[in-house]
Write an enzyme that holds these catalytic residues in place. Structure first.
Site, PDB file in Angstrom:
ATOM      1  N   ASP A 121       0.853  -1.182   0.000  1.00 14.88           N
ATOM      2  CA  ASP A 121       0.000   0.000   0.000  1.00 14.88           C
ATOM      3  C   ASP A 121       0.897   1.243   0.000  1.00 14.88           C
ATOM      4  OD1 ASP A 121      -2.321   1.479   0.034  1.00 14.88           O
ATOM      5  OD2 ASP A 121      -2.709   1.209   2.168  1.00 14.88           O
ATOM      6  N   ASP A 139      -8.535   3.959  -2.135  1.00 11.71           N
ATOM      7  CA  ASP A 139      -9.619   4.357  -1.253  1.00 11.71           C
ATOM      8  C   ASP A 139     -10.695   5.088  -2.054  1.00 11.71           C
ATOM      9  OD1 ASP A 139      -8.171   3.348   0.915  1.00 11.71           O
ATOM     10  OD2 ASP A 139      -7.033   5.199   1.054  1.00 11.71           O
TER      11      ASP A 139
END
Length: 149
Positions: free
Chosen positions: A60, A136
């Site tokens: 990430d 996201d």
């Protein structure tokens, strides 16, 4: 830092420091094959005690994400391996993180199983090393619209 494994300031001399979740951070220069190899070599029980044959990795923030950088990333004039500026390697940087992680897990498993590696940074060819997620976002029309140039 004496091995030159970090992304450099625009002057090409000093290591770059940006701000991300852990605070002030230096960033491995994954455009350097030696860095990718060193990263891959870390996936072993001696260096990573949580290593198991069933370990899966989620890379990430490997776009790379820099909270205090322009556009939440590195400045475009930072220097990478071979004298390349970040503006030239931004998109491939995340793929190299993905590749190094994949190769490390594959080596740790003696090539028996295909590792599962998830990344949110993507470049043509990244699919060879694992899956990608879109980051996201939400299932809304606004988020869908933001993906269209």
């Amino acid at each position: 830092t004496e091995k030159g494994h970090y992304v450099k300031q625009a002057n090409g001399e000093s290591d770059y420091e940006g701000w991300c979740w852990p605070g002030s951070s230096s960033y491995y220069d994954f455009t350097n094959p030696q860095v990718r190899s060193a990263w891959a070599d870390k996936f072993n029980p001696r260096d990573y005690p949580y290593m198991t044959e069933h370990l899966h990795i989620w890379n990430d923030m490997n776009e790379p994400s820099v909270f205090n950088g322009p556009e939440q990333s590195m400045q475009r004039d930072l220097k990478h391996f071979g004298g390349w500026e970040h503006r030239d390697v931004h998109n491939i940087y995340g793929m190299f993180v993905h590749q190094a992680t994949f190769e490390g897990l594959k080596k740790a498993r003696s090539g028996k199983d295909r590792p599962f590696v998830l990344s949110r940074a993507f470049y043509a060819g990244t699919q060879r090393f694992g899956a990608v997620w879109t980051g996201d976002n939400a299932a809304t029309w606004e988020h869908l619209q933001s993906t269209v140039p």
